[in-house]
Design a protein around this motif. Sequence first.
Motif, PDB file in Angstrom:
ATOM      1  N   LEU A 239     -20.175  -4.241  16.592  1.00 17.30           N
ATOM      2  CA  LEU A 239     -21.309  -3.444  17.046  1.00 17.30           C
ATOM      3  C   LEU A 239     -22.281  -3.166  15.907  1.00 17.30           C
ATOM      4  N   ARG A 240     -21.729  -2.931  14.721  1.00 18.04           N
ATOM      5  CA  ARG A 240     -22.580  -2.645  13.565  1.00 18.04           C
ATOM      6  C   ARG A 240     -23.497  -3.837  13.287  1.00 18.04           C
ATOM      7  N   THR A 241     -22.950  -5.042  13.351  1.00 12.97           N
ATOM      8  CA  THR A 241     -23.756  -6.240  13.122  1.00 12.97           C
ATOM      9  C   THR A 241     -24.812  -6.409  14.208  1.00 12.97           C
ATOM     10  N   LEU A 242     -24.437  -6.184  15.466  1.00 12.62           N
ATOM     11  CA  LEU A 242     -25.381  -6.342  16.571  1.00 12.62           C
ATOM     12  C   LEU A 242     -26.511  -5.319  16.493  1.00 12.62           C
ATOM     13  N   VAL A 243     -26.186  -4.089  16.098  1.00 17.07           N
ATOM     14  CA  VAL A 243     -27.216  -3.062  15.950  1.00 17.07           C
ATOM     15  C   VAL A 243     -28.208  -3.457  14.862  1.00 17.07           C
ATOM     16  N   LEU A 244     -27.713  -3.972  13.761  1.00 17.56           N
ATOM     17  CA  LEU A 244     -28.608  -4.394  12.678  1.00 17.56           C
ATOM     18  C   LEU A 244     -29.468  -5.580  13.100  1.00 17.56           C
ATOM     19  N   PHE A 245     -28.915  -6.463  13.946  1.00 19.69           N
ATOM     20  CA  PHE A 245     -29.732  -7.540  14.518  1.00 19.69           C
ATOM     21  C   PHE A 245     -30.891  -6.949  15.323  1.00 19.69           C
ATOM     22  N   ALA A 246     -30.602  -5.917  16.112  1.00 22.12           N
ATOM     23  CA  ALA A 246     -31.655  -5.293  16.921  1.00 22.12           C
ATOM     24  C   ALA A 246     -32.714  -4.658  16.032  1.00 22.12           C
ATOM     25  N   TRP A 247     -32.274  -3.961  14.996  1.00 24.80           N
ATOM     26  CA  TRP A 247     -33.203  -3.248  14.116  1.00 24.80           C
ATOM     27  C   TRP A 247     -33.984  -4.183  13.200  1.00 24.80           C
ATOM     28  N   LEU A 248     -33.612  -5.454  13.187  1.00 25.68           N
ATOM     29  CA  LEU A 248     -34.339  -6.440  12.377  1.00 25.68           C
ATOM     30  C   LEU A 248     -35.806  -6.537  12.804  1.00 25.68           C
ATOM     31  N   CYS A 249     -36.097  -6.100  14.033  1.00 25.63           N
ATOM     32  CA  CYS A 249     -37.476  -6.202  14.526  1.00 25.63           C
ATOM     33  C   CYS A 249     -38.444  -5.370  13.687  1.00 25.63           C
ATOM     34  N   GLY A 250     -37.935  -4.424  12.897  1.00 22.53           N
ATOM     35  CA  GLY A 250     -38.803  -3.666  12.011  1.00 22.53           C
ATOM     36  C   GLY A 250     -39.575  -4.557  11.052  1.00 22.53           C
ATOM     37  N   PHE A 251     -39.025  -5.732  10.728  1.00 21.47           N
ATOM     38  CA  PHE A 251     -39.714  -6.673   9.834  1.00 21.47           C
ATOM     39  C   PHE A 251     -40.772  -7.477  10.593  1.00 21.47           C
ATOM     40  N   ALA A 347     -29.469 -12.291  23.604  1.00 19.43           N
ATOM     41  CA  ALA A 347     -28.058 -12.539  23.314  1.00 19.43           C
ATOM     42  C   ALA A 347     -27.414 -11.335  22.650  1.00 19.43           C
ATOM     43  N   ALA A 348     -28.144 -10.699  21.736  1.00 19.17           N
ATOM     44  CA  ALA A 348     -27.603  -9.523  21.054  1.00 19.17           C
ATOM     45  C   ALA A 348     -27.319  -8.402  22.045  1.00 19.17           C
ATOM     46  N   ASN A 349     -28.221  -8.210  22.990  1.00 18.47           N
ATOM     47  CA  ASN A 349     -28.037  -7.158  23.990  1.00 18.47           C
ATOM     48  C   ASN A 349     -26.831  -7.454  24.881  1.00 18.47           C
ATOM     49  N   ALA A 350     -26.705  -8.712  25.305  1.00 18.31           N
ATOM     50  CA  ALA A 350     -25.567  -9.089  26.148  1.00 18.31           C
ATOM     51  C   ALA A 350     -24.244  -8.907  25.408  1.00 18.31           C
ATOM     52  N   ALA A 351     -24.211  -9.286  24.137  1.00 16.44           N
ATOM     53  CA  ALA A 351     -22.997  -9.118  23.347  1.00 16.44           C
ATOM     54  C   ALA A 351     -22.672  -7.641  23.147  1.00 16.44           C
ATOM     55  N   PHE A 352     -23.703  -6.836  22.952  1.00 17.28           N
ATOM     56  CA  PHE A 352     -23.504  -5.393  22.762  1.00 17.28           C
ATOM     57  C   PHE A 352     -22.850  -4.774  24.005  1.00 17.28           C
ATOM     58  N   VAL A 353     -23.324  -5.184  25.188  1.00 13.50           N
ATOM     59  CA  VAL A 353     -22.745  -4.681  26.435  1.00 13.50           C
ATOM     60  C   VAL A 353     -21.277  -5.077  26.541  1.00 13.50           C
ATOM     61  N   GLN A 354     -20.939  -6.301  26.100  1.00 13.96           N
ATOM     62  CA  GLN A 354     -19.550  -6.765  26.155  1.00 13.96           C
ATOM     63  C   GLN A 354     -18.629  -5.920  25.286  1.00 13.96           C
ATOM     64  N   CYS A 355     -19.155  -5.410  24.184  1.00 17.58           N
ATOM     65  CA  CYS A 355     -18.320  -4.735  23.189  1.00 17.58           C
ATOM     66  C   CYS A 355     -18.221  -3.227  23.386  1.00 17.58           C
ATOM     67  N   VAL A 356     -19.153  -2.630  24.126  1.00 23.79           N
ATOM     68  CA  VAL A 356     -19.159  -1.173  24.287  1.00 23.79           C
ATOM     69  C   VAL A 356     -18.426  -0.797  25.572  1.00 23.79           C
ATOM     70  N   PRO A 357     -17.513   0.161  25.527  1.00 25.84           N
ATOM     71  CA  PRO A 357     -16.853   0.626  26.754  1.00 25.84           C
ATOM     72  C   PRO A 357     -17.890   1.151  27.744  1.00 25.84           C
ATOM     73  N   PRO A 358     -17.738   0.872  29.037  1.00 29.34           N
ATOM     74  CA  PRO A 358     -18.747   1.287  30.026  1.00 29.34           C
ATOM     75  C   PRO A 358     -19.056   2.773  29.997  1.00 29.34           C
ATOM     76  N   GLU A 359     -18.034   3.598  29.745  1.00 26.91           N
ATOM     77  CA  GLU A 359     -18.262   5.040  29.767  1.00 26.91           C
ATOM     78  C   GLU A 359     -18.983   5.559  28.540  1.00 26.91           C
TER      79      GLU A 359
END
Length: 428
Positions: A239-251, A347-359
Amino acid sequence: MAATKPGKLPGRHRRPAERQATYGEVIAIKEFRALWLGQGLSLLGDQLAQVALAVLVFNRTQSALATAAVYALTYLPPILGGPLLAGLADRYPRRQVMLVCDVLRALMVAIMAIPGTPFPVLCVLVFLVVLLSAPFSAARAALLPEILEGDRYVAGSALQNMTNQAVQMLGFAAGGAVIAGLGPYRALALDCATFLASALIIVAGVSRRSATVSADGGKPSMWTMTAAGARLVFGDRRLRTLVLFAWLCGFYVLPEGIAVPYAAELDDGGLPVPVITGLLMAAMPTGTVLGAFLFSRFVNPSTRLKTMGWMAMLTCAPLVVCAMRPPLEVVLVLWVLSGVGGAYQLAANAAFVQCVPPERRGQAFGLVQSGLLASQGVGILIGGALAQILGPEPVVALAGVAGLSAAAILAIAWTESRTEIIAKVHTS
């Protein structure tokens, strides 16, 4: 054998429930049509206002920093408004929340459209207008599942997302030409009219509903929920890696924040600066739509995950070429290419959903969204400050170099996590 007939009948009965909803049947629903049209109008006015504000501030101050600061104000308020104001959509009738937000935003934009409005007042009004988008968006998002059920909700959400991107491209591209003809103050008045039109459409098309009452007084505080979300997201390597992928848009979103001074540098006496600004600001959204279509239509889920690192690097690599001060046509191609690479976020968003518990997804997504907006706002502010000293082209190139380096590091880290997630995709 006789056993084959019973096997066929249930399948025949299940087909209607499994049939994909069409865009036509979703648009035929009056309430969805009202939300869809109202959102499209408001967003079109917002894009026009963003270009108008950028041109207005740069004309007044001749400052890349001041221009970037006002543009950044369109990213920063939701960080505050998201956790603090989104709950209004549950405490009050959602239709009422949307109407109040539209009317208040129309009034504030009307004040902004008055010539001679002081710069500090302009900044405060921009902040408040964007701040009110948080409860409006929360109310609309919460109302949509009540209007659309089953696969209609998926079709409606997809239609709104595509419309948002198309409106963003149209607003930025046509905004420059409109402002060149009308001037920034009349363009802001037009934005005011879109908010009022949205409110009228909601009044006419959306039914009254009672508020969602929550009598539970034992809910955790905002800070407790934020801390729990932070532990979840940053305590997991994937999740940490996927979040940093998302935040890469700051560049790679940074060039949009300094598009006006960049356009001024490119101005050779041909196209007016507002027109060049609109073209520059529309370039990345255009690439994003193109990349999202190609990436989702022709690339299978596993390949998306495998190529995510390369796509992330593609978002920043073209920006490095801006150091050579290419002409407008080349800059537009480079920025569109950067937008194409941004499809990795799917892809990052889809992977994030796979890794986070639904609740826990609400907390996790809230944290990521706040950080996403913060990275964009901070990146634009830093870019504006540096553009004052170095000029816009070198700053865009520096953002490309820094983003490319960060994307390469994340791509290496991602190879350690993607195998497990790809296995989940195959088994789901």
